[in-house]
Write a protein that holds these residues in place. Structure first.
Motif, short mmCIF file in Angstrom:
data_model
loop_
_atom_site.label_atom_id
_atom_site.label_comp_id
_atom_site.label_asym_id
_atom_site.label_seq_id
_atom_site.Cartn_x
_atom_site.Cartn_y
_atom_site.Cartn_z
N PRO A 157 33.61 -7.17 -4.69
CA PRO A 157 32.38 -7.80 -4.20
C PRO A 157 31.77 -8.74 -5.25
O PRO A 157 30.75 -8.44 -5.87
CB PRO A 157 31.48 -6.60 -3.92
N THR A 158 32.37 -9.89 -5.43
CA THR A 158 31.98 -10.80 -6.50
C THR A 158 30.53 -11.26 -6.39
O THR A 158 29.81 -11.30 -7.40
CB THR A 158 32.91 -12.03 -6.51
N ALA A 159 30.08 -11.62 -5.20
CA ALA A 159 28.69 -12.08 -5.06
C ALA A 159 27.72 -10.94 -5.38
O ALA A 159 26.69 -11.16 -6.03
CB ALA A 159 28.46 -12.62 -3.65
N LEU A 160 28.05 -9.74 -4.96
CA LEU A 160 27.20 -8.58 -5.27
C LEU A 160 27.19 -8.31 -6.77
O LEU A 160 26.15 -8.01 -7.35
CB LEU A 160 27.68 -7.35 -4.51
N LEU A 161 28.33 -8.42 -7.41
CA LEU A 161 28.39 -8.24 -8.86
C LEU A 161 27.54 -9.30 -9.56
O LEU A 161 26.89 -9.00 -10.58
CB LEU A 161 29.84 -8.30 -9.35
N THR A 162 27.52 -10.50 -9.02
CA THR A 162 26.69 -11.56 -9.59
C THR A 162 25.21 -11.20 -9.45
O THR A 162 24.43 -11.34 -10.39
CB THR A 162 26.97 -12.91 -8.91
N TRP A 163 24.83 -10.72 -8.27
CA TRP A 163 23.44 -10.30 -8.05
C TRP A 163 23.05 -9.20 -9.04
O TRP A 163 21.98 -9.24 -9.64
CB TRP A 163 23.25 -9.82 -6.61
N ILE A 164 23.94 -8.22 -9.20
CA ILE A 164 23.66 -7.12 -10.14
C ILE A 164 23.48 -7.66 -11.55
O ILE A 164 22.56 -7.27 -12.27
CB ILE A 164 24.78 -6.07 -10.08
N TYR A 165 24.33 -8.59 -11.94
CA TYR A 165 24.20 -9.17 -13.28
C TYR A 165 22.85 -9.87 -13.44
O TYR A 165 22.13 -9.66 -14.42
CB TYR A 165 25.33 -10.16 -13.56
N VAL A 166 22.52 -10.72 -12.47
CA VAL A 166 21.29 -11.49 -12.57
C VAL A 166 20.05 -10.61 -12.59
O VAL A 166 19.11 -10.84 -13.35
CB VAL A 166 21.21 -12.53 -11.43
N TYR A 167 20.04 -9.58 -11.78
CA TYR A 167 18.82 -8.78 -11.63
C TYR A 167 18.81 -7.50 -12.46
O TYR A 167 17.80 -6.80 -12.47
CB TYR A 167 18.55 -8.47 -10.16
N THR A 168 19.88 -7.18 -13.15
CA THR A 168 19.86 -6.00 -14.03
C THR A 168 20.41 -6.35 -15.40
O THR A 168 19.64 -6.46 -16.35
CB THR A 168 20.64 -4.82 -13.43
N ALA A 169 21.70 -6.55 -15.51
CA ALA A 169 22.32 -6.78 -16.82
C ALA A 169 21.82 -8.06 -17.48
O ALA A 169 21.64 -8.10 -18.68
CB ALA A 169 23.84 -6.83 -16.68
N GLY A 170 21.59 -9.08 -16.69
CA GLY A 170 21.14 -10.36 -17.24
C GLY A 170 19.67 -10.60 -17.07
O GLY A 170 19.24 -11.70 -16.79
N ARG A 171 18.86 -9.57 -17.22
CA ARG A 171 17.41 -9.65 -16.97
C ARG A 171 16.77 -10.87 -17.64
O ARG A 171 15.89 -11.48 -17.08
CB ARG A 171 16.69 -8.40 -17.43
N ASN A 172 17.24 -11.22 -18.80
CA ASN A 172 16.66 -12.38 -19.49
C ASN A 172 16.97 -13.67 -18.77
O ASN A 172 16.28 -14.66 -18.94
CB ASN A 172 17.17 -12.45 -20.94
N ALA A 173 18.03 -13.67 -17.94
CA ALA A 173 18.42 -14.88 -17.24
C ALA A 173 17.94 -14.90 -15.80
O ALA A 173 18.19 -15.85 -15.09
CB ALA A 173 19.95 -15.01 -17.26
N ALA A 174 17.27 -13.85 -15.36
CA ALA A 174 16.84 -13.76 -13.96
C ALA A 174 15.90 -14.90 -13.60
O ALA A 174 15.07 -15.29 -14.42
CB ALA A 174 16.16 -12.42 -13.68
N PRO A 175 16.06 -15.44 -12.38
CA PRO A 175 15.22 -16.58 -11.98
C PRO A 175 13.76 -16.18 -11.83
O PRO A 175 13.40 -15.09 -11.59
CB PRO A 175 15.79 -17.01 -10.64
#
Length: 92
Positions: A74-92
């Motif tokens: 689930p690549t798009a879901l993994l991207t969402w998880i990254y943006v909203y959890t792992a990549g919190r500093n990069a979240a829009p």
């Protein structure tokens, strides 16, 4: 609250993108052709919806759709998880 609503909308969009990619196997005989057509669309959608995510994610989505038996990722879901959890500093 608006940010949370936006995050939920993006979550549903990510799930929808991944479901379309997985559903190509529901059409016997032409699944590979559908994957070839869906690969650039999926990558473009991931890039457009998650501009703050590293370019690795749309590339992964593109390659994942082209390779056989990888549609389950689930690549798009993994991207969402990254943006909203792992990549919190990069979240829009």
């Amino acid at each position: 609250q608006r940010r949370q609503r936006s995050a939920m909308q993006l979550l549903f969009a990510a799930i929808f993108i991944d479901l379309i990619g997985m559903l190509t196997y529901a059409v016997p005989g032409i699944a590979e052709a559908l994957d070839i057509a869906w690969a650039p669309i999926s990558a473009t959608l991931i890039r457009y919806l998650f501009p703050s995510a590293p370019a690795f994610f749309p590339l992964l989505g593109f390659v994942e759709e082209l390779l056989p038996a990888t549609d389950i990722v689930p690549t798009a879901l993994l991207t969402w998880i990254y943006v909203y959890t792992a990549g919190r500093n990069a979240a829009p």
